[in-house]
Design an enzyme around this catalytic site. Structure first.
Site: not given
Ligand code: SAH
Length: 416
Positions: A94, A152, A159, A163, A166, A219-220, A251, A276-278, A352, A395
């Protein structure tokens, strides 16, 4: 049996010249072919009208140009557009077009709650005999926000990183996309945009061309480093799309060795990095992102510090806000401490929802409080508006469903 034909879409400029040489052609012929395949994005050798018939026939025997099929196109109320694309071997991926782009590229100022940050203006006028450099403090007044359209793109089918929050993670790992499949996502988008009527929701809400590219789809990207770098070379080639490197963002979930490699090449690559620190501590990050057990926060940040940043450049830290998991004020305090010595901005992404994870999105008030705490500590912090969530295009919602989504009268669907 004849050997498989070379897919010209996968070749960089240099490789196209080398390929042309194998057919006994001069380098400038390679340039010509590259222009057709990546500048004009044609899908067949037949369309290369400045190559004579004989040459086209020879080329057609040795080479082909693979393209992605558009399997499904969905348009959100807000103009966001999601394309489900199909590879030659039947895999689904996608890509999302986001008008006004707040997906984390040059700036995120489209959100009203964000600090005003001007879109990057041209650095000079070309009207007079001499270019006039516009001083930074006047730029915003002279160049108010121009419409943007952020794409995007996906770097893999599925992937491998798992995580917990996701949707893409739930697919597991399919395979890496080739450089050709990465760049073709952009070509499909540009070709689609070219034919949109003026009253189309995406056209109305954003620019008429892709202005920014973020590798934040499925994907990463750093797991597919070689092909991503090749794709960057192709997209930014002056004879290809001539896309600006400063308007491209990779990212990563935090693959430390690949970030170190990126740091070594960043001066040449010139693209932006988002991490993506999170989470604000290893206990929570271990839980959310299994990759953290291998590369914990301290090691991750150490790698990020190695990325050379020129004067205006900053790293972006993305932080998905999950209600009751990582959105406490103490998390904001700890997060500020972690990143404060790195030139950076923070993108907060309220989670999301999707049915595959049990989390909740925090209330707007909680998001605001988190943002204010970071801001009070001197950080540039933006809240990423969720775009296209009515079509699962926000996202972390990309999961390339096999079945079309349930019908929703507010969301016009176009299937091809
Ligand atoms: N694998 C890479 C690229 C994916 S980017 C990465 O992790 O950075 C996707 C971004 O959306 C990342 O910052 C991830 O943390 C965030 N993300 C993933 N699932 C999400 C969700 N359900 N709601 C909001 N952000 C999300």
């Amino acid at each position: 049996m004849s050997s498989p034909r070379t897919n010209l879409r996968d070749l960089t400029h240099e490789e196209t010249r080398a390929f042309a040489a194998t057919l006994g052609l001069e380098p400038w012929r390679g340039d010509q072919i590259f222009r057709w395949v990546h500048g004009r994005a044609v899908d067949s050798v037949e369309e290369m009208t400045d190559l004579n018939k004989k040459l086209r026939a020879e080329l057609g025997e040795q080479a082909e140009i693979a393209r992605l099929g558009i399997d499904l196109e969905q348009i959100s109320r807000d103009g966001t557009r999601k394309l489900r694309l199909k590879t030659a071997d039947g895999r689904m991926l996608e890509t999302v077009l986001i008008p006004d782009g707040d997906a984390g590229a040059e700036d995120d100022a489209t959100d009203e709650t964000a600090e005003a940050e001007p879109a990057e203006p041209d650095s000079e006028f070309r009207g007079g005999r001499k270019p006039v450099v516009v001083p930074e403090h006047l730029q915003h007044a002279l160049f108010p926000q121009r419409p943007k359209l952020t794409q995007c793109v996906s770097s893999q089918v599925g992937c491998a990183l798992d995580c917990t929050f996701c949707a893409t993670a739930k697919l597991g790992f399919g395979r890496n996309l080739t450089a050709g499949e990465i760049v073709d996502q952009v070509y499909r988008a540009e070709i689609l945009l070219r034919d949109l009527p003026a009253d189309d929701p995406t056209r109305r809400a954003g620019a008429s061309h892709i202005t920014n590219i973020v590798f934040m789809g499925m994907g990463e990207p750093l797991h597919n480093y070689a092909n991503v770098v090749r794709a960057l070379g192709i997209l930014t080639d002056p004879m290809g799309q001539d896309f600006s490197r400063r308007r491209i963002t990779l990212s990563t979930a935090g693959l430390v060795p690949a970030i170190e490699k990126f740091a070594g090449e960043a001066t040449a690559l010139q693209v932006n990095l988002a991490v993506s620190l999170n989470a604000s501590n290893d206990r929570v990050r271990d839980e959310l992102m299994p990759i953290n057990k291998k590369y914990p926060i301290a090691r991750l940040l150490e790698a990020v510090r190695k990325v050379p940043l020129d004067r205006r450049r900053r790293v972006t830290f993305e932080y998905v806000l999950l209600d009751g998991v990582n959105d406490a004020i103490e998390d904001a305090v700890a997060l500020a401490k972690l990143v404060r010595s790195i030139p950076c901005k923070v993108n907060l992404i309220p989670w999301n929802p999707h049915p595959l994870s049990p989390y909740r999105r925090p209330t707007d008030a909680r998001v605001k409080a988190f943002q204010e705490e970071l801001r009070a500590r001197g950080l540039a912090v933006y809240v990423r508006r969720s775009r296209g969530d009515d079509i699962d295009a926000a996202c972390g919602q990309l999961a390339a469903k096999a079945a079309p989504p349930t019908e929703n009268p507010l969301v016009p669907l176009r299937t091809r």
